[in-house]
Design a protein around this motif. Sequence first.
Motif, PDB file in Angstrom:
ATOM      1  N   TYR A  17       2.857  14.313   3.014  1.00 33.30           N
ATOM      2  CA  TYR A  17       3.283  13.041   3.584  1.00 33.30           C
ATOM      3  C   TYR A  17       3.538  12.032   2.476  1.00 33.30           C
ATOM      4  CZ  TYR A  17      -1.623  11.729   2.883  1.00 33.30           C
ATOM      5  OH  TYR A  17      -2.858  11.510   2.341  1.00 33.30           O
ATOM      6  N   GLU A  18       4.302  11.026   2.829  1.00 34.15           N
ATOM      7  CA  GLU A  18       4.537   9.862   1.978  1.00 34.15           C
ATOM      8  C   GLU A  18       4.582   8.644   2.888  1.00 34.15           C
ATOM      9  OE1 GLU A  18       7.776   8.089  -1.264  1.00 34.15           O
ATOM     10  OE2 GLU A  18       7.957  10.130  -0.494  1.00 34.15           O
ATOM     11  N   SER A  76       0.847  -1.190   0.000  1.00 27.84           N
ATOM     12  CA  SER A  76       0.000   0.000   0.000  1.00 27.84           C
ATOM     13  C   SER A  76       0.882   1.240   0.000  1.00 27.84           C
ATOM     14  CB  SER A  76      -0.908  -0.002   1.232  1.00 27.84           C
ATOM     15  OG  SER A  76      -1.808   1.077   1.204  1.00 27.84           O
ATOM     16  N   TYR A  77       0.490   2.241  -0.789  1.00 30.47           N
ATOM     17  CA  TYR A  77       1.287   3.466  -0.918  1.00 30.47           C
ATOM     18  C   TYR A  77       0.364   4.679  -0.891  1.00 30.47           C
ATOM     19  CZ  TYR A  77       4.362   7.030  -2.907  1.00 30.47           C
ATOM     20  OH  TYR A  77       5.091   8.179  -3.125  1.00 30.47           O
ATOM     21  N   TYR A  78       0.758   5.700  -0.103  1.00 33.42           N
ATOM     22  CA  TYR A  78       0.018   6.958  -0.021  1.00 33.42           C
ATOM     23  C   TYR A  78       0.992   8.116  -0.171  1.00 33.42           C
ATOM     24  CZ  TYR A  78      -4.000   4.375   1.772  1.00 33.42           C
ATOM     25  OH  TYR A  78      -5.047   3.507   1.910  1.00 33.42           O
ATOM     26  N   ASP A  79       0.565   9.124  -0.898  1.00 35.79           N
ATOM     27  CA  ASP A  79       1.417  10.291  -1.135  1.00 35.79           C
ATOM     28  C   ASP A  79       0.522  11.518  -1.271  1.00 35.79           C
ATOM     29  OD1 ASP A  79       2.634  12.106  -3.611  1.00 35.79           O
ATOM     30  OD2 ASP A  79       4.148  11.505  -2.162  1.00 35.79           O
ATOM     31  N   ALA A  80       0.922  12.630  -0.636  1.00 32.89           N
ATOM     32  CA  ALA A  80       0.103  13.843  -0.707  1.00 32.89           C
ATOM     33  C   ALA A  80       0.959  15.077  -0.545  1.00 32.89           C
ATOM     34  CB  ALA A  80      -0.982  13.824   0.362  1.00 32.89           C
ATOM     35  N   ASP A  81       0.497  16.185  -1.110  1.00 30.07           N
ATOM     36  CA  ASP A  81       1.129  17.492  -0.955  1.00 30.07           C
ATOM     37  C   ASP A  81       0.421  18.229   0.186  1.00 30.07           C
ATOM     38  OD1 ASP A  81       2.745  19.653  -1.388  1.00 30.07           O
ATOM     39  OD2 ASP A  81       2.276  19.841  -3.516  1.00 30.07           O
ATOM     40  N   THR A 100       5.925  -0.641   8.078  1.00 35.17           N
ATOM     41  CA  THR A 100       5.411   0.712   7.857  1.00 35.17           C
ATOM     42  C   THR A 100       6.574   1.660   7.663  1.00 35.17           C
ATOM     43  OG1 THR A 100       3.387   0.370   9.150  1.00 35.17           O
ATOM     44  CG2 THR A 100       4.128   2.635   8.859  1.00 35.17           C
ATOM     45  N   GLU A 101       6.563   2.390   6.555  1.00 32.41           N
ATOM     46  CA  GLU A 101       7.582   3.406   6.264  1.00 32.41           C
ATOM     47  C   GLU A 101       6.878   4.727   5.985  1.00 32.41           C
ATOM     48  OE1 GLU A 101      10.851   3.535   6.112  1.00 32.41           O
ATOM     49  OE2 GLU A 101      11.535   1.446   6.165  1.00 32.41           O
ATOM     50  N   THR A 102       7.098   5.705   6.839  1.00 32.15           N
ATOM     51  CA  THR A 102       6.561   7.049   6.638  1.00 32.15           C
ATOM     52  C   THR A 102       7.715   8.010   6.479  1.00 32.15           C
ATOM     53  OG1 THR A 102       4.646   6.518   8.024  1.00 32.15           O
ATOM     54  CG2 THR A 102       5.072   8.846   7.584  1.00 32.15           C
TER      55      THR A 102
END
Length: 685
Positions: free
Chosen positions: A208-209, A188-193, A233-235
């Motif tokens: 976040y990433e 699962s991957y999440y990315d936002a400005d 989990t990698e943030t």
Amino acid sequence: MFQHNRVYVGVVSVIFSLGVSASDVEVITIQAQQQSMATESNFAVGNSIQADSADWLASVPGANVNKNGPVSGIAQYRGMFGDRVSVKIDGYNVIGSGPNAMDAPLSYVVPVMLESMSVYRGIAPVSSGMDTIGGAVSVDMKEAEFSTSDWEISGLFQAGYRSNNEADSASFAANIANDKHALLSYYSYYDADNYDSGDDNLVYPTQYEKEQFGLDYRFQYNSGKVGFSYHKTETDDAGTPALAMDIEYISGDRFGLSGTQALSGWDIDWSLGYMESDHGMANFLFRPVANPAAFRNTTAEADTLDFKVHAKTPLPMGSLLVGVDGYMADHDAFITNPNNPAFLVNNFNDVEDNRIGLLAEWTHFFGKHQASVGGRIKFNQSDAGEVSHFMAANNPMVASLVNQFNDADRDDTETNFDFAATVNRIHNANLSFSVGVGVKQRAPSYQEKFLWFPLPVTGGLADGKVYVGNLNLDSETAYQFNMGATYNTGDFSISPNVFYQRIDDYIQGTPSTNAQVINIARMMAGDDSPLQFNNVDAEIYGLDLHWRYNASKHFLISGTASYIKGERRDIDDDLYRIAPPNASIKFSYFGDTWQGDISLTGYANQDDVSLTNLESETPGYGLIDASVSYFFDKVTLQAGVDNLFDREYARHLSGINRAIGGDVAVGDKVLAEGRNLFVKVQYQF
């Protein structure tokens, strides 16, 4: 195997039948609905693409989330939050490495793998967690599922997009199994400005990433099942504007070995877990720092060993559960300046926080009544190694604090207990009542005890104040009462609850009287009134309810309402970060191949604020969210909008802004997101 995965709230009412758990208080469950359409007892929530699973708690009456950043949500229930609320994932205690709760337990939940998130309503049973003085949240992630025949493969792809902060998400999961072995893997991957508020004010830093992956293996045999799981989990590069630093990285590895076994009339549930988490944070990642001497970098580590053995057996007209569980956690954190090799503050050194419990719960059915009684004895042991500060050699005040802490007896052992009892009565076919009482205790957190130097390191309080710990803290003791009723005619149901908690030795920051602490806080942090964690007296009371009305086969209306009041009993002041009165109503329409939802949410102004914490008042606001979902053979399409009218507002449970660089002034509440269009697609095979 894998079926349409949408997020719902399921209302699980009190059950009166043989074989029910001793923990049969009412449970509100946020779950991944199996199959394509909702049922009469479920209604949709969480329409948008969520990177932080803690956000879903706001849909539960009495529950909410303290937001310190887009991926740093802290669970709150009926006015208590942080370590006071037990959060367990797959039955394991998940202990974050961040001393400011940047990686709160729910940040380790994988949204695409969420099977259910349950909140125990009222007084949490003692079996639900080690420290449940503030309630309990239980998260179940999807586990490998067995096939009824030869090897089968199933899975899903999922992707989403949010317009406001250009957030992208992509997830994959696959399950391969036969009737004995099952293996599930996921990514699962999440990315936002950074996002904008309703009036196009830049809220910075909120980017976040986040990346999560793992596997789950299960083997079943005649009398039991054994499983092994690994979760990563990698943030990276995530903003936390309500805190003094932002997330540089969080790297967490969680291993679990668990099983169930039927043995001589007992059903045994056991688990052994280990988690290692490394965390880096800095004040110069996104924020302008003009003076090289003001650069700060903190590195924190945590290792946790978690175990559980619970055994349950049926009794005439009831059941008995006994068990032992607990965890042993180690913490380290030190502060540096990358521009000054000599700068080193050994903030938390070789900290030990060990908590072990013995429990028993008994359930008995008699006539129209059910009684559940449980007790837990808790053995708490904590210790900390010696600390240091690079300024101790030249600053007598700093040296004095170092020496006072190092010379003190830091090894502490204490025994606490929890007690919970609930009686449920069926009045008639439509109406039932419940009454619960409890006594719950909580030993201080390691931050509250071992924070020896004045710093804003508080487990995520995010009030902008500087704190010091207290080695002489007593455990909190809460005397709890809950009374509720459920009225259900089939098409209509409503379940109100009222509650009261009298908390002795409540741990709260109060003005420090230590001249050295005051002078250092003034000199280094510009805070003339630092706080020290001390024991005070408090009370929390209120009411909450949920309801639903099936207007027709296709049309469902549902809602929640909550009112919570928290006060100090020793002085005239309110408790910090209490959610204001709020209510929501949702209209859902179910077609043959589609579903539409419109949600209205309202929060009143909050002017009952803590003077001790210099807490600011917040005005009320109302929001409208809408979504529509279409279901095809193996594809689900969802689109919608959050904050339809682009309302500018600040959640009271958000912290104050401490970051320069955006349009929100330092010291003001962090503003929430403005209008957000979203789309999500899912394919299952």
